[in-house]
Design a protein around this motif. Structure first.
Motif, mmCIF file in Angstrom:
data_model
loop_
_atom_site.group_PDB
_atom_site.id
_atom_site.type_symbol
_atom_site.label_atom_id
_atom_site.label_comp_id
_atom_site.label_asym_id
_atom_site.label_seq_id
_atom_site.Cartn_x
_atom_site.Cartn_y
_atom_site.Cartn_z
ATOM 1 N N LEU A 183 -14.739 34.084 -20.242
ATOM 2 C CA LEU A 183 -13.927 32.894 -19.908
ATOM 3 C C LEU A 183 -12.460 33.133 -20.254
ATOM 4 O O LEU A 183 -11.559 32.730 -19.525
ATOM 5 N N PHE A 211 -10.906 35.304 -17.645
ATOM 6 C CA PHE A 211 -10.709 34.537 -16.413
ATOM 7 C C PHE A 211 -9.467 33.655 -16.529
ATOM 8 O O PHE A 211 -8.640 33.581 -15.606
ATOM 9 N N GLN A 212 -9.334 33.035 -17.687
ATOM 10 C CA GLN A 212 -8.176 32.165 -17.905
ATOM 11 C C GLN A 212 -6.867 32.957 -17.741
ATOM 12 O O GLN A 212 -5.914 32.492 -17.131
ATOM 13 N N ARG A 228 -6.309 33.879 -14.032
ATOM 14 C CA ARG A 228 -5.947 32.704 -13.225
ATOM 15 C C ARG A 228 -4.456 32.383 -13.277
ATOM 16 O O ARG A 228 -3.935 31.722 -12.386
ATOM 17 N N ARG A 276 -12.214 32.448 -8.407
ATOM 18 C CA ARG A 276 -13.326 31.710 -9.035
ATOM 19 C C ARG A 276 -14.087 32.634 -9.951
ATOM 20 O O ARG A 276 -14.152 33.838 -9.697
ATOM 21 N N LEU A 277 -14.740 32.023 -10.940
ATOM 22 C CA LEU A 277 -15.602 32.806 -11.834
ATOM 23 C C LEU A 277 -17.028 32.295 -11.708
ATOM 24 O O LEU A 277 -17.272 31.085 -11.756
ATOM 25 N N ALA A 313 -16.461 26.278 -20.823
ATOM 26 C CA ALA A 313 -16.203 26.379 -19.374
ATOM 27 C C ALA A 313 -15.760 25.038 -18.802
ATOM 28 O O ALA A 313 -15.022 24.988 -17.813
ATOM 29 N N LEU A 372 -12.162 24.540 -17.934
ATOM 30 C CA LEU A 372 -11.488 25.398 -16.941
ATOM 31 C C LEU A 372 -11.904 25.019 -15.520
ATOM 32 O O LEU A 372 -13.056 24.657 -15.291
ATOM 33 N N ASP A 417 -12.811 25.891 -11.499
ATOM 34 C CA ASP A 417 -13.390 26.986 -10.696
ATOM 35 C C ASP A 417 -14.311 27.921 -11.472
ATOM 36 O O ASP A 417 -14.332 29.132 -11.233
ATOM 37 N N VAL A 418 -15.037 27.365 -12.418
ATOM 38 C CA VAL A 418 -16.040 28.185 -13.118
ATOM 39 C C VAL A 418 -17.423 27.671 -12.749
ATOM 40 O O VAL A 418 -17.673 26.460 -12.814
ATOM 41 N N HIS A 419 -18.296 28.558 -12.331
ATOM 42 C CA HIS A 419 -19.675 28.187 -11.999
ATOM 43 C C HIS A 419 -20.616 28.886 -12.970
ATOM 44 O O HIS A 419 -20.576 30.108 -13.098
ATOM 45 N N LEU A 420 -21.436 28.097 -13.646
ATOM 46 C CA LEU A 420 -22.447 28.681 -14.539
ATOM 47 C C LEU A 420 -23.816 28.454 -13.917
ATOM 48 O O LEU A 420 -24.135 27.329 -13.523
#
Ligand code: UDP
Length: 397
Positions: free
Chosen positions: A233, A236-237, A240, A246-247, A271, A274, A276-279
């Protein structure tokens, strides 16, 4: 069945496998681990066992069934073997040994060779008269284990006729018995790695509401602290700030890993802050496949790693990988050729490498081509099978 691999490895490799298996016809070999699902070991056994069978060995696979105190013990031992100063409670240890004893007494062991995978079923060797050839197949990097855990397990390990580890240097002081090196491998015809058309990929991602409007960064890993999901994460931050993307973090829960749900909760909280994060925590092998294909960059930011098969899986799909140089990852990634290696927890470097790849389509294509060829030559299941057949041939004379 073995013929299915012909397009990937060619006639010579298949003929070599058949020749190596000739002296092992009818050999009864039993693989033992503690989960059918989740993690790289179960995935490999799903391919290896039927392939051994297909070549004339009589290969079987049984589970040592645990319960919560057992898995709590084995996860602590796993973590301790990877270097953490942790040790199971007394009652967890006695459950561990008791379940191993029951397994050794009552499991249908009537084989020439028994292959024990990882620490979960390790002590079972001590609880029965030993008439077979026993091999300990350790998938963990045990180059710097906690002393206390190592001392606990050593007497059991010494009862094995041979050990197999994934890479040179995975055993700190070596062992007195024979140790073979067999790196893990991926199966190109399994659901995780088989070909998928772009349409099929799109449909699979749509099923999980993952849009393809921006480049995807993906990590596929159990939610495990050693895979550093919070670090993912953070990277990703940073990325971005300079690139819209996207993550997706996909991680199912392995049956023998009790820490997953707790780690997942921490990741979900982080998450949520933030965009655009998909878990995703579903078990869906075609989703793994689709994500590794759709990703612009795959991450594998493990702090410790056994081998990290997800790296080869992504490379096989022509996707470049940015990963930490731990465990078996440096065997798979040739830095600057098919991906980038960074030090674990060096998030600034990881972000920089991801940005370099996101900004250069040609570099991604070039890395992707090199990656697929590197995996084809070194990390396909046919090579793993060959190594096992050679090792068995040598051990059995
Ligand atoms: N995997 C999966 N679904 C997930 C997460 C992982 O099928 O949600 C698979 C992954 O594709 C790989 C294996 O589990 O085949 C993980 O193996 P690896 O060696 O990377 O790590 P391990 O979990 O064994 O530490």
């Amino acid at each position: 069945m073995i013929e299915r691999y012909l397009p990937y490895v060619g006639k010579k490799a298949i003929a070599e496998l058949v020749a190596l298996a000739r002296n092992l016809q009818g050999l009864r070999i039993l693989h033992v681990n503690s989960t059918y699902h989740g993690g790289g070991v179960a995935g490999m056994l799903r391919s290896l066992v039927p392939l051994m069978d297909d070549l004339g060995l009589e290969a079987h696979w049984v589970l040592l069934f645990g319960k919560p105190a057992f898995f709590s013990c084995t996860k602590k031992l796993h973590n301790a073997l990877q270097g953490e100063e942790i040790f199971p409670e007394e009652d967890e240890l006695s459950t561990y040994l008791q379940i191993n004893e029951f397994f050794a007494r009552y499991a249908p062991i009537d084989h020439d060779v028994v292959v024990i995978h990882d620490p979960q079923p390790l002590p079972s060797v001590s609880f029965r008269p030993k008439r077979e050839l026993w091999i300990w197949r350790c998938h963990i990097d045990i180059s710097s284990p906690s002393e206390k855990a190592w001392e606990l397990l050593m007497p059991y390990i010494l009862r094995y006729d041979a050990a197999v580890v994934s890479a040179e240097g995975f055993l700190r002081d070596g062992l007195p018995q024979r140790v073979s090196i067999i790196p893990p491998a991926i199966d190109p015809v399994s659901p995780i790695n088989r070909e998928m058309s772009p349409r099929e990929v799109e449909e699979k991602l749509a099923q999980y509401e993952i849009p393809l409007d921006k480049p995807l960064i993906v990590q596929v890993s159990r939610f495990d602290k050693w895979k550093d999901p919070l670090g993912v994460l953070e990277v990703f931050q940073k990325v971005r700030r300079d690139a819209d993307c996207r993550l997706v973090m996909l991680g199912n829960m392995a049956g023998d890993d009790p820490e997953g749900p707790e780690i997942f909760t921490r990741v979900r909280e982080a998450a949520a802050k933030l965009p655009d994060v998909h878990l995703v925590t579903e078990t869906d092998e075609l989703l793994v496949n689709a994500l590794q294909r759709a990703a612009a960059v795959v991450l594998q930011l493990s702090v410790r790693e056994g081998f990290g098969l997800t790296v080869s899986e992504a490379l096989w799909k022509g996707t470049p990988v940015v990963a930490s140089a731990v465990g078996g990852i440096p065997l798979q990634i040739r830095d600057g050729e098919n991906g980038f290696l960074v030090e674990p927890r060096d998030y600034a470097s990881a972000a920089e490498k991801v940005l370099a790849l996101l900004g250069d389509r040609n570099l991604r294509r070039e890395f992707g081509e090199h990656g697929r060829e590197w995996v084809r030559k070194n990390f396909l299941i046919t090579r793993l099978l060959r190594d096992w057949l050679s090792t068995l041939g040598e051990l059995l004379g």
